[in-house]
Scaffold this motif. Structure first.
Motif, PDB file in Angstrom:
ATOM      1  N   GLU A  22     128.479  91.162  82.626  1.00 26.53           N
ATOM      2  CA  GLU A  22     129.398  91.074  81.493  1.00 26.53           C
ATOM      3  C   GLU A  22     129.868  89.625  81.322  1.00 26.53           C
ATOM      4  O   GLU A  22     130.283  88.985  82.292  1.00 26.53           O
ATOM      5  CB  GLU A  22     130.593  91.981  81.799  1.00 26.53           C
ATOM      6  CG  GLU A  22     131.337  92.472  80.605  1.00 26.53           C
ATOM      7  CD  GLU A  22     130.611  93.583  79.840  1.00 26.53           C
ATOM      8  OE1 GLU A  22     130.982  93.794  78.699  1.00 26.53           O
ATOM      9  OE2 GLU A  22     129.669  94.227  80.394  1.00 26.53           O
ATOM     10  N   GLY A  23     129.769  89.114  80.108  1.00 27.19           N
ATOM     11  CA  GLY A  23     130.252  87.757  79.840  1.00 27.19           C
ATOM     12  C   GLY A  23     129.273  86.650  80.204  1.00 27.19           C
ATOM     13  O   GLY A  23     129.496  85.490  79.871  1.00 27.19           O
ATOM     14  N   ARG A  60     126.655  93.161  73.244  1.00 28.49           N
ATOM     15  CA  ARG A  60     126.909  94.297  74.133  1.00 28.49           C
ATOM     16  C   ARG A  60     127.505  93.840  75.457  1.00 28.49           C
ATOM     17  O   ARG A  60     128.344  94.508  76.030  1.00 28.49           O
ATOM     18  CB  ARG A  60     125.597  95.051  74.361  1.00 28.49           C
ATOM     19  CG  ARG A  60     125.703  96.212  75.322  1.00 28.49           C
ATOM     20  CD  ARG A  60     124.589  97.196  75.057  1.00 28.49           C
ATOM     21  NE  ARG A  60     124.322  98.034  76.207  1.00 28.49           N
ATOM     22  CZ  ARG A  60     123.328  98.922  76.243  1.00 28.49           C
ATOM     23  NH1 ARG A  60     122.527  99.068  75.215  1.00 28.49           N
ATOM     24  NH2 ARG A  60     123.126  99.653  77.316  1.00 28.49           N
ATOM     25  N   TYR A  61     127.049  92.674  75.941  1.00 25.12           N
ATOM     26  CA  TYR A  61     127.542  92.181  77.236  1.00 25.12           C
ATOM     27  C   TYR A  61     128.547  91.045  77.060  1.00 25.12           C
ATOM     28  O   TYR A  61     128.799  90.289  77.994  1.00 25.12           O
ATOM     29  CB  TYR A  61     126.371  91.727  78.106  1.00 25.12           C
ATOM     30  CG  TYR A  61     125.500  92.885  78.546  1.00 25.12           C
ATOM     31  CD1 TYR A  61     125.901  93.734  79.588  1.00 25.12           C
ATOM     32  CD2 TYR A  61     124.300  93.159  77.908  1.00 25.12           C
ATOM     33  CE1 TYR A  61     125.113  94.809  79.977  1.00 25.12           C
ATOM     34  CE2 TYR A  61     123.507  94.246  78.286  1.00 25.12           C
ATOM     35  CZ  TYR A  61     123.924  95.059  79.322  1.00 25.12           C
ATOM     36  OH  TYR A  61     123.151  96.132  79.712  1.00 25.12           O
ATOM     37  N   GLU A  62     129.056  90.928  75.852  1.00 28.87           N
ATOM     38  CA  GLU A  62     130.028  89.876  75.542  1.00 28.87           C
ATOM     39  C   GLU A  62     129.554  88.503  75.986  1.00 28.87           C
ATOM     40  O   GLU A  62     130.279  87.728  76.601  1.00 28.87           O
ATOM     41  CB  GLU A  62     131.394  90.212  76.153  1.00 28.87           C
ATOM     42  CG  GLU A  62     132.009  91.395  75.440  1.00 28.87           C
ATOM     43  CD  GLU A  62     133.363  91.790  75.984  1.00 28.87           C
ATOM     44  OE1 GLU A  62     133.972  90.959  76.679  1.00 28.87           O
ATOM     45  OE2 GLU A  62     133.788  92.907  75.697  1.00 28.87           O
TER      46      GLU A  62
END
Ligand SMILES: [Zn+2]
Length: 610
Positions: A103-104, A135-137
């Protein structure tokens, strides 16, 4: 009063959806969700909501008293289609997750070569990259691979930027590879120092033979010092095109031919659209992409083929330069739109031979062409997502794009009457001074009403006219019923209707332009089964002339379809005068259209589809 047949139909519908609801929710149907389902599926029953509610309330206890097995059996019997629908509801609705995605931290890229306009294939690649970044920032990067100076154009960079913006796939960052040339040279010199690259002046024919025979050329034995000397001369512009290249020391016996001493730099003397004459030594695609993906910090790369021989080479280049970890690769299916070439290699000749009107021709699957035709970004993304759910190569039909688009625009597009190839109809006893008032969209009365004053003269489509028999009653849609009494008459001969002499010149000229003329009589206003035909008043002040381009498939069985573009003319009702360029509306019984131009009080439109 509710008649018996109708209440029977309602009972059947209520029973079907109550069973369906019970099967879905552990045997217990709920009034509210059954009502919602019926009202959503059968819009025509909305006016009967009270009657239906009563039925639902009476039916639920009966259905809920059955066992789940009995409910299922009954549903299978009376409405098997609902069970199938439920199966399809279980299909995945999201793309699969990425491997090793934090994420990120995810960074994806869309990396076109700016040598042509963006097409639907590019759009799908960009969509996947953008989708996963969101979707995963993470971050979505646009990178122009502009390393072939003869081909690249800044106008194509702009075309990609504009198309991405229109699609709603704006990048978070942008990189142009040609500005990184000094960095790429530096990496080439690293390879030379490590004795992993050498300069070579063999012709491509000679090298082709050597590679097939798995033999190294004599240049492969050069020392790093010797190579560096030649490399400096290459940089200084001492060689002509084709006279010298830099090769990567791969493996001449490698089973993947791409790995056999590939060229990584070559001399190109053409002026570059951004760098001008500044450089004459250019990297080949694999080298530039391998380094740039590392430099840009790309974590995940989408590819449309499982068996891409280039991944191995790009990974090797990064590996020997210590550019690790390698990015993850995710795959999506290769696809093709039947009858519509996407590649610039096929489109460019079509343009130069005048077979299409340009990159934005409405028969093409370029983004500009799709946009001009009236295909929406949402439809393009919906098709991409569907492709993304599969890994099998897919041939998609225009009908899939059209169906997705129709789903999206149906509720947005206001309705207008348009009469293609008009026939003039004189309704002798028409009630005069009647004004037809119809909502712009039947489901959204708030959008307003369009008004059409009517008189004795109407226009109807030639196609309908040909099918209408004398004395057969039909309805001027949303107005009243008439009967044709005489077809193919001359209204302006010696029996000219008296009223015509009271019209001004403009009006008379307008009426006289129609080759086909008929006489009809008004019957009544009662709504009956039978044909309902769109119409306009035959009056220049109550209509606007329209020219419609209708696209067909461009290639049939690999052959250019000469009849792939039709032009139809006609008149739309006056309300269409307010349409603006870019508006997408429905011409009733004709199709969804996008307004392309407004010229001399005339609408030029494209038909997206029926
Ligand atoms: Zn050589």
């Amino acid at each position: 009063m509710v008649d018996v047949v109708e209440i029977d139909e309602i009972r059947e519908i209520v029973r079907k959806y109550t069973l369906d609801n019970a099967v879905k929710y552990d045997g217990k149907a709920q009034v509210k969700s059954v009502m919602q389902k019926i009202m959503g599926t059968h819009k025509e029953l909305r006016s009967r909501a009270k009657v239906i509610l009563k039925e639902v309330e009476q039916t639920i206890p009966k259905i809920n008293s059955l066992s789940p097995a009995e409910q299922l059996k009954e549903l299978k019997k009376i409405a098997p289609e609902l069970l199938e629908q439920e199966d399809s509801d279980k299909r995945p609705t999201e793309l699969p997750p990425l491997e090793n995605a934090l994420e990120g931290k995810v960074k994806t890229r869309y990396a076109p070569e700016p040598n042509g306009d963006m097409h639907i294939g590019h759009a799908f690649t960009a969509f996947f990259a953008h989708y996963y970044a969101q979707r995963y920032e993470g971050t979505f990067l646009l990178r122009f691979e502009d390393t072939n100076p003869a081909q690249e154009r800044t106008e194509f960079m702009d075309a990609h930027r504009e198309s991405l913006a229109w699609l709603g796939l704006e990048p978070d960052e942008e990189v142009i590879v040609s500005y990184d040339l000094p960095f790429l040279y530096e990496k080439a010199e690293k390879l030379i120092e490590k004795d992993l690259a050498y300069t070579c002046s063999c012709t491509s024919d000679t090298m082709h033979t050597y590679r097939n025979e798995e033999k190294l050329c004599k240049h492969a034995s050069a020392t790093p010092e010797e190579t560096l000397q030649t490399w400096e001369k290459m940089l200084a512009g001492k060689f002509d095109e084709g006279d010298m290249v830099l090769r990567l020391r791969g493996d001449i016996h490698h089973k993947n031919a791409v790995m056999r001493e590939p060229v990584i730099f070559t001399i190109r003397k053409d002026s570059h659209c951004l760098q001008g004459e500044k450089y004459n030594l250019w990297p080949l695609y694999d080298f530039a992409a391998a380094i740039e993906d590392y430099k840009c910090g790309i974590t995940h790369i989408g590819r449309s083929s499982e068996f891409d021989t280039r991944i191995e080479l790009q990974n090797y280049i990064r590996e020997v330069l210590g550019m690790l970890p390698q990015p993850e690769i995710f795959h999506f299916a290769r696809f093709n739109v039947i009858g519509s070439p996407a590649s610039k290699r096929k489109i460019k000749p079509l343009i130069s031979e005048g077979k299409v009107e340009g990159w934005d021709d409405i028969r093409l699957v370029t983004i500009k062409g799709l946009r001009k035709r009236g295909i929406t970004p949402a439809a393009i993304k919906a098709v991409a997502k569907e492709i993304g759910m599969t890994t099998q190569p897919t041939n998609i039909d225009w009908s899939l794009i059209e169906a997705k688009n129709r789903q999206i625009i149906d509720s947005q597009a206001n309705r207008y009457f348009f009469v293609p190839n008009p026939v003039l109809v004189y309704v002798k006893n028409a009630p005069e001074g009647l004004i037809s008032e119809i909502p712009l969209h039947p489901d959204f009365p708030d959008r307003g009403i369009k008004k059409q004053p009517t008189g004795l003269f109407f226009l109807i489509p030639n196609k309908d006219y040909l099918e209408l028999a004398i004395e057969k009653e039909f309805r001027l849609k949303d107005l009243y019923n008439i009967i044709l009494t005489d077809k193919e008459v001359n209204l302006f001969g010696k029996n000219e209707p008296e009223v015509i002499s009271s019209f001004d010149k403009e009006q008379q000229a307008f009426l006289k332009q129609f080759k086909h003329q008929a006489i009809a009589k008004y019957t009544d206003e009662e709504l009956k089964p039978g044909p309902k035909i769109q119409w306009t008043a035959a009056d220049p002040r109550e209509t606007i002339p329209v020219e419609v381009k209708i696209p067909e498939v461009l290639f049939i069985d690999g052959k250019y379809n000469k009849n792939s573009l039709h032009v139809t003319t006609g008149f739309a009702e006056k309300a269409a005068t307010n349409l603006q360029v870019g508006d997408i509306v429905q011409f009733e019984r004709f199709g969804f259209i996008r307004v392309d131009q407004k010229k001399d009080n005339k609408l030029l439109v494209n038909r997206a589809h029926k």
